[in-house]
Design an enzyme around this catalytic site. Sequence first.
Site, short mmCIF file in Angstrom:
data_model
loop_
_atom_site.label_atom_id
_atom_site.label_comp_id
_atom_site.label_asym_id
_atom_site.label_seq_id
_atom_site.Cartn_x
_atom_site.Cartn_y
_atom_site.Cartn_z
N ARG A 285 1.10 -1.59 -0.13
CA ARG A 285 -0.08 0.10 0.15
C ARG A 285 0.76 1.58 0.31
NH1 ARG A 285 -3.04 -3.14 -1.71
NH2 ARG A 285 -5.29 -3.14 -0.85
N GLU A 314 -4.90 6.87 -4.58
CA GLU A 314 -4.55 6.35 -6.29
C GLU A 314 -6.50 7.26 -6.80
OE1 GLU A 314 -4.82 2.67 -5.22
OE2 GLU A 314 -3.16 2.50 -4.39
N HIS A 333 -1.79 0.35 -9.10
CA HIS A 333 -2.28 -1.05 -8.84
C HIS A 333 -2.83 -1.67 -10.02
CE1 HIS A 333 -4.74 -1.18 -4.63
NE2 HIS A 333 -3.45 -2.56 -4.76
N1 LIG Z 1 -0.69 -3.79 -5.81
C1 LIG Z 1 -1.60 -5.73 -5.04
O1 LIG Z 1 -2.31 -5.31 -5.99
C2 LIG Z 1 -2.19 -6.18 -4.06
C3 LIG Z 1 -1.46 -5.33 -2.67
N2 LIG Z 1 -1.81 -6.27 -1.55
C4 LIG Z 1 -1.10 -6.15 -0.29
O2 LIG Z 1 -0.12 -6.57 0.22
C5 LIG Z 1 -0.17 -7.21 2.05
C6 LIG Z 1 -0.29 -7.97 1.85
O3 LIG Z 1 -1.29 -9.35 1.38
P1 LIG Z 1 -1.12 -10.84 1.49
O4 LIG Z 1 -0.06 -11.16 1.90
O5 LIG Z 1 -2.10 -11.42 1.41
O6 LIG Z 1 -1.20 -10.34 3.57
P2 LIG Z 1 -1.41 -11.17 4.45
O7 LIG Z 1 -2.01 -11.27 5.85
O8 LIG Z 1 -1.31 -13.01 4.19
O9 LIG Z 1 0.03 -11.08 5.35
C7 LIG Z 1 0.93 -9.73 5.68
C8 LIG Z 1 1.92 -10.49 6.52
O10 LIG Z 1 2.57 -8.68 6.99
C9 LIG Z 1 2.62 -9.13 8.13
N3 LIG Z 1 2.98 -7.86 9.00
C10 LIG Z 1 2.21 -7.15 9.80
N4 LIG Z 1 2.47 -6.10 10.55
C11 LIG Z 1 3.82 -5.54 10.19
C12 LIG Z 1 4.85 -4.81 10.17
N5 LIG Z 1 4.91 -3.41 11.65
N6 LIG Z 1 6.08 -5.45 9.72
C13 LIG Z 1 6.08 -6.51 8.81
N7 LIG Z 1 5.19 -7.29 8.50
C14 LIG Z 1 4.38 -6.85 9.65
C15 LIG Z 1 1.57 -9.94 9.77
O11 LIG Z 1 2.42 -10.43 10.28
C16 LIG Z 1 1.66 -10.23 7.66
O12 LIG Z 1 2.51 -12.06 7.81
C17 LIG Z 1 -2.07 -6.60 1.47
O13 LIG Z 1 -2.24 -6.48 2.57
C18 LIG Z 1 -2.29 -5.88 0.38
O14 LIG Z 1 -2.31 -4.30 0.80
C19 LIG Z 1 -2.04 -7.99 -1.60
C20 LIG Z 1 -2.92 -8.45 -3.01
C21 LIG Z 1 -2.80 -7.31 -3.91
O1 LIG Z 2 -6.05 -7.36 -3.10
C1 LIG Z 2 -5.21 -6.60 -2.35
O2 LIG Z 2 -5.29 -5.68 -1.13
C2 LIG Z 2 -5.31 -4.98 -3.30
O3 LIG Z 2 -4.14 -4.82 -3.53
C3 LIG Z 2 -6.06 -5.44 -5.27
O4 LIG Z 2 -6.50 -4.31 -5.15
P1 LIG Z 2 -7.49 -4.08 -6.21
O5 LIG Z 2 -8.89 -5.33 -6.17
O6 LIG Z 2 -7.19 -4.42 -8.01
O7 LIG Z 2 -8.45 -3.27 -6.42
#
Ligand SMILES: NC(=O)C1=CN([C@@H]2O[C@H](COP(=O)(O)OP(=O)(O)OC[C@H]3O[C@@H](n4cnc5c(N)ncnc54)[C@H](O)[C@@H]3O)[C@@H](O)[C@H]2O)C=CC1
Ligand SMILES: O=C(O)C(=O)COP(=O)(O)O
Length: 534
Positions: A285, A314, A333
């Site tokens: 993010r 965004e 994104h």
């Molecule tokens: N750019 C995009 O389109 C996408 C972005 N995302 C972002 O990626 C992030 C991670 O997604 P996932 O891996 O599926 O979530 P997840 O919940 O599996 O992993 C997040 C990890 O971050 C850790 N965490 C929490 N606070 C922390 C800190 N202060 N320092 C270090 N680690 C910390 C948690 O313990 C957890 O292991 C989501 O929250 C989302 O914002 C996810 C999917 C797509």
């Molecule tokens: O799954 C997430 O956290 C994402 O950031 C993906 O975002 P989107 O659903 O592609 O707008």
Amino acid sequence: MAATTSTASSNILTTKKNLSSLSLTSTNKLPTFSSLYSSSRRQRFIVLSASLNSKPTVLVAEKLGEAGINLLKDFANVDCSYNLSPDELCTKISLCDALIVRSGTKVSREVFESSGGRLKVVGRAGVGIDNVDLAAATEHGCLVVNAPTANTIAAAEHGIALLAAMARNVAQADASLKAGKWQRNKYVGVSLVGKTLAVMGFGKVGSEVARRAKGLGMHVIAHDPYAPADRARAVGVELVSFDEAIATADFISLHMPLTPATAKILNDETFAKMKKGVRIVNVARGGVIDEDALVRALDAGIVAQAALDVFTVEPPPQDSKLVQHERVTVTPHLGASTIEAQEGVAIEIAEAVVGALKGELASTAVNAPMVPAEVLTELKPYVVLAEKLGRLAVQLVSGGSGVKDVKVTYASSRAPDDLDTRVLRAMITKGLIEPISSVFVNLVNADFSAKQRGLRLSEERIHLDGSPESPLDSIQVQIANVESKFASAISETGEIKVEGRVKDGIPHLTKGRKRIRRAECQCQLHECRKDRST
Ligand SMILES: NC(=O)C1=CN([C@@H]2O[C@H](COP(=O)(O)OP(=O)(O)OC[C@H]3O[C@@H](n4cnc5c(N)ncnc54)[C@H](O)[C@@H]3O)[C@@H](O)[C@H]2O)C=CC1
Ligand SMILES: O=C(O)C(=O)COP(=O)(O)O
């Protein structure tokens, strides 16, 4: 049994006639679990009295894969209205039972306030739920579900794509060549092999990035205060402190959620601790980086390059110094935007939303207790009993004497760890609060509603000898320090006690105050975890 306060008094009279054997169901039908989520009294009784006659309405506010839309259409009226303004969303929402969004829609407090209690579930078709006001959702009893698994690989692959593109100046060189230039010396890159990558946030996406980076020959370390070390070890990754990660990394890849604790976690101070020439990838993010500080770090040569998929605002402003920076590679994104991921996310969220509308407990609930489906199935008749006991107990209290202290006693042959009482507690709270207020209580907002009203609900378990086949023998609800309109309903110590059990799947009221003492003596008390006050 009375459903609302207006019909309550006649039911209390009925109850007093035969406290020991009154069936607590008003119809032969047990409710579906929809009542656990229902946030309006009116809807609740539609659900309770029969199956849903009219289809619920789901507003899909951002593009969702076709497979998900089709799943939704089998169950609900689906309104696909994209690009709504905040005002338009607030206007539409009062006609909707569910809302599905991606990251581009802010589901603010105003949205919940405008829903008039009709909105039962918000589905976030993706992982990050930072665009949903979770506190407001919970206060309004609205369940929030997400789709946490279907886009993991897409996000990880995009992280790796940005990492490699950044290291080899792919975007810049592409733009240069298309502008008619041939700048081979300008776009000499850096190699990945042997370099240290710090994965910040070792969750689903972070660990997949780590796996892939190892395949590219990188040395991978990770920082995640909550990740188990053995999971990291299994991938061949060492978990290190935040400071060690940022000080030793050649590349930093961000994969933590945006929370108050992670907001601007990369800032002037932390950039100053990094290795000169570090390269940063962000597919998490935008808000986890102080973007102005990143521009400063780029200009100062601390950060050699950055590759960003996400931004604090965004889309970012067109004149954003960060986006325009020569050494920054950007994408709008796109992390989750693969055909496969969007198909998967659409199905995952449609199933979660339909399940929640049907009253099933969603395994991806973000703001409700995660109670396994089999536990719920088993507790189903006790859920009815719990709510009815709460309703009965509170209706015995005379107006004006505030209900503050409620003790719930569960008598069971099950070991404490085998009895999950969260749903029962929520339903007792519902029963206690709804008849005396305009608040609609469900599994989502029960604890919040109790706290807000200063209602202290303590739970006690009595272990009974016997077969642990059935989860509960009885539930007793006891309200202390109150007065009653019925002399016989209150003990000398000022308590109202009602107790019930489930017989043949039907909840029964088994004991009023007078019978409780005798019954307690008959109980084979084996273990009493807290001191009983009576
Ligand atoms: N750019 C995009 O389109 C996408 C972005 N995302 C972002 O990626 C992030 C991670 O997604 P996932 O891996 O599926 O979530 P997840 O919940 O599996 O992993 C997040 C990890 O971050 C850790 N965490 C929490 N606070 C922390 C800190 N202060 N320092 C270090 N680690 C910390 C948690 O313990 C957890 O292991 C989501 O929250 C989302 O914002 C996810 C999917 C797509
Ligand atoms: O799954 C997430 O956290 C994402 O950031 C993906 O975002 P989107 O659903 O592609 O707008």
